[in-house]
Design a protein around this motif. Structure first.
Motif, PDB file in Angstrom:
ATOM      1  N   GLU A  59       0.819  -1.222   0.000  1.00  0.00           N
ATOM      2  CA  GLU A  59       0.000   0.000   0.000  1.00  0.00           C
ATOM      3  C   GLU A  59       0.846   1.262   0.000  1.00  0.00           C
ATOM      4  O   GLU A  59       0.364   2.335  -0.351  1.00  0.00           O
ATOM      5  N   PHE A  60       2.121   1.172   0.399  1.00  0.00           N
ATOM      6  CA  PHE A  60       2.994   2.342   0.503  1.00  0.00           C
ATOM      7  C   PHE A  60       4.024   2.414  -0.624  1.00  0.00           C
ATOM      8  O   PHE A  60       4.864   3.308  -0.622  1.00  0.00           O
ATOM      9  N   ILE A 120       2.142   8.872   1.059  1.00  0.00           N
ATOM     10  CA  ILE A 120       1.121   7.901   1.479  1.00  0.00           C
ATOM     11  C   ILE A 120       0.901   7.987   2.985  1.00  0.00           C
ATOM     12  O   ILE A 120      -0.241   7.930   3.466  1.00  0.00           O
ATOM     13  N   TYR A 128      -1.106  11.097   3.766  1.00  0.00           N
ATOM     14  CA  TYR A 128      -2.469  10.853   3.303  1.00  0.00           C
ATOM     15  C   TYR A 128      -3.217   9.989   4.319  1.00  0.00           C
ATOM     16  O   TYR A 128      -4.380  10.268   4.672  1.00  0.00           O
ATOM     17  N   GLU A 129      -2.552   8.950   4.816  1.00  0.00           N
ATOM     18  CA  GLU A 129      -3.183   8.048   5.780  1.00  0.00           C
ATOM     19  C   GLU A 129      -3.521   8.766   7.080  1.00  0.00           C
ATOM     20  O   GLU A 129      -4.583   8.532   7.672  1.00  0.00           O
ATOM     21  N   HIS A 162      -1.902   2.090  -7.717  1.00  0.00           N
ATOM     22  CA  HIS A 162      -0.746   2.988  -7.695  1.00  0.00           C
ATOM     23  C   HIS A 162      -0.262   3.321  -9.099  1.00  0.00           C
ATOM     24  O   HIS A 162       0.218   4.436  -9.342  1.00  0.00           O
ATOM     25  N   SER A 185       6.280   7.253  -0.763  1.00  0.00           N
ATOM     26  CA  SER A 185       5.835   6.572   0.460  1.00  0.00           C
ATOM     27  C   SER A 185       5.557   7.577   1.572  1.00  0.00           C
ATOM     28  O   SER A 185       4.628   7.389   2.376  1.00  0.00           O
ATOM     29  N   VAL A 196      -5.097   4.458   3.772  1.00  0.00           N
ATOM     30  CA  VAL A 196      -4.232   4.677   2.610  1.00  0.00           C
ATOM     31  C   VAL A 196      -5.107   4.831   1.370  1.00  0.00           C
ATOM     32  O   VAL A 196      -6.283   4.430   1.374  1.00  0.00           O
ATOM     33  N   LEU A 200       2.640  12.275  -4.479  1.00  0.00           N
ATOM     34  CA  LEU A 200       1.960  11.075  -4.985  1.00  0.00           C
ATOM     35  C   LEU A 200       1.811  11.072  -6.507  1.00  0.00           C
ATOM     36  O   LEU A 200       0.940  10.373  -7.043  1.00  0.00           O
TER      37      LEU A 200
END
Length: 464
Positions: free
Chosen positions: A184-185, A206, A209-210, A235, A203, A216, A278
């Motif tokens: 996810e990262f 991410i 963002y989380e 991604h 990363s 995520v 991102l």
């Protein structure tokens, strides 16, 4: 507690802390006791010789990690040692043991699902500082995720941990990523085994963002290959979901209305920073941790906070004020540009600003070059010197004398007396004129000195 296996001489194994695709982390203790964390790399090295490619790559990357600790950072874990285990011949790196929860644990119950804006900014600054510290010596972490960031309960700092991928070869990274739990990262290029400085930047985005959204962008639903491929495609191809919409939904059932409004006021610069981190193309992200940290610092120090926000990031009662603020800011920026254009022209025209009155004025002097001014002064001095010299120098006025004759008639005697009177009167007139001239020069010099003491020096031709 019995040992699971031997790490190295003098380094005791106290049991596993966590395991993952990149290896396992054990709690260790050196004689003292000194607690540490040991990262084991799953690929063994059987020949400890530089002719072995894996061993050579391991030594090269460890040397880089040692450069990270040349100057310590409160946001980067300290590397204590490295080597090959006595049992199993696994490469390992020994790091300081950080007491405190992982960042990912702080997002789970009983904690809130999202971070406050204030705490998010703290993580943003400290984690950017950690990446800048590593990237200065060309060390790429490769596994930046919320579970590799710890909150140090002793220093209240967030610390970047676990440099496992940093000491792997490219082929080892490909194998590890296929079985890792942190897909996810991972940046899009990381699925091809590439690891760039911009990979850590992705990363990092991410993680922020989380913290804001409570999840995520592309969560992993299940542990199968299909679920992992779905995340990877997200991604690579999909747009990042709106973090503010997710934040609002996660806050509505948690906070009261006034707190909800406050926590929805996320600085616009932070949202733009996350968006740039991102980007799918690495070249469109921040180039390295130093550039990222500079952007975060500028954003935090900017005052007042930028109100160029969307309806999702401002409460309704503040939208009118935000629009007014933006309009005023645009007018000020336009006026500043016009002033910067007109200022050189004003200076050239002799217009100056008076600080005491707060107004502008224009000088009424005739401007001349310094060379012309000095030439005029020299000419005046020469003229004055010439006049003074003529007045002070005696003239040779010779009057012819009459020849002596044995006999002088009354007419001749009267004529001689008349001429003598004229000569005497002329000499008296010259003497009086010289005295008056000398007195005038003396009086003028005295007056000049007095005026020089009493009056201030005035500008001449706008130069002095």
């Amino acid at each position: 507690m019995s040992k699971i296996f031997t790490i190295a001489e003098g380094l005791q194994n106290l049991g596993a802390l966590k395991t993952g695709g990149q290896g396992s982390v054990y709690k260790g203790m050196r004689m003292g006791p000194v607690y540490s964390a040991i990262k084991l790399i799953p690929t063994p090295i059987y020949v400890e010789d530089e002719s072995d490619k894996n061993y050579r790559n391991f030594l090269n990357e460890v040397n880089k990690l040692q450069q990270v600790n040349t100057h310590s950072s409160p946001n980067v874990v300290k590397i204590l040692s490295s080597g090959i285990t006595d049992s199993g011949s696994f490469p390992y790196i020994e790091m300081e043991y950080i007491e405190g929860p992982e960042l990912g644990e702080l997002l789970l119950p009983p904690h809130q699902k999202v971070f406050t804006v204030k705490e998010t900014l703290k993580v943003a600054e400290q984690l950017a500082a950690a990446l800048a510290h590593c990237h200065q010596v060309d060390v790429k972490h490769g596994d930046v995720k919320s579970n590799n960031v710890k909150y140090n309960v002793q220093t209240a700092n967030y610390v970047l941990l676990d440099f496992g991928l940093a000491i792997m070869s490219e082929e080892q990274r490909r194998t590890s990523i296929r079985h890792a739990g942190a897909i996810e990262f991972m940046a899009p290029e990381q699925h091809e085994g590439k690891m760039l400085l911009q990979t850590d930047i992705y990363s990092y985005g991410i993680i922020l963002y989380e913290l804001l959204a409570g999840q995520v962008p592309f969560p992993l639903e299940g542990g199968g290959d299909t679920a992992r491929n779905t995340v990877m495609i997200g991604h690579l191809e999909k747009e990042i979901p709106d973090a503010m919409l997710l934040r609002k939904s996660n806050l509505e059932n948690t906070f009261q209305a006034d707190v909800l409004d406050k926590e929805m006021q996320v600085p616009h610069w932070l949202l733009e920073l996350i968006g740039r981190c991102l980007q799918k193309n690495p070249l469109e992200r921040y180039a390295n941790g130093m550039e990222l940290h500079q952007a975060v610092t500028v954003g935090i120090l900017s005052a007042p906070q930028d109100f160029r926000l969307t309806e999702n990031t401002l409460p309704n009662e503040d939208l009118q004020y935000a629009a007014l603020y933006n309009e005023t800011k645009e007018k000020n920026e336009k006026l500043e540009k016009e002033l910067a254009t007109l200022k050189p022209l004003a200076l050239k025209a002799g217009i100056k600003y008076n600080k005491s009155t707060g107004g502008y004025y224009q000088e009424n002097y005739i401007h001349a070059s310094k060379t012309a001014f000095l030439g005029c002064v020299a000419a005046c001095v020469l003229v004055i010197a010439f006049l003074v010299y003529n007045l002070a120098t005696p003239r040779n006025n010779v009057v012819a004398t009459l020849p002596t004759t044995p006999y002088k008639s009354p007419f001749e005697i009267a004529n001689q007396q008349y001429k003598q009177g004229l000569l005497t009167a002329r000499e008296d007139s010259i003497r009086i004129a010289k005295m008056q001239s000398a007195q005038q020069i003396k009086a003028a010099e005295k007056a000049r000195k007095q005026n020089g003491k009493q009056k201030k020096k005035k500008k001449f031709f706008g130069i002095f």
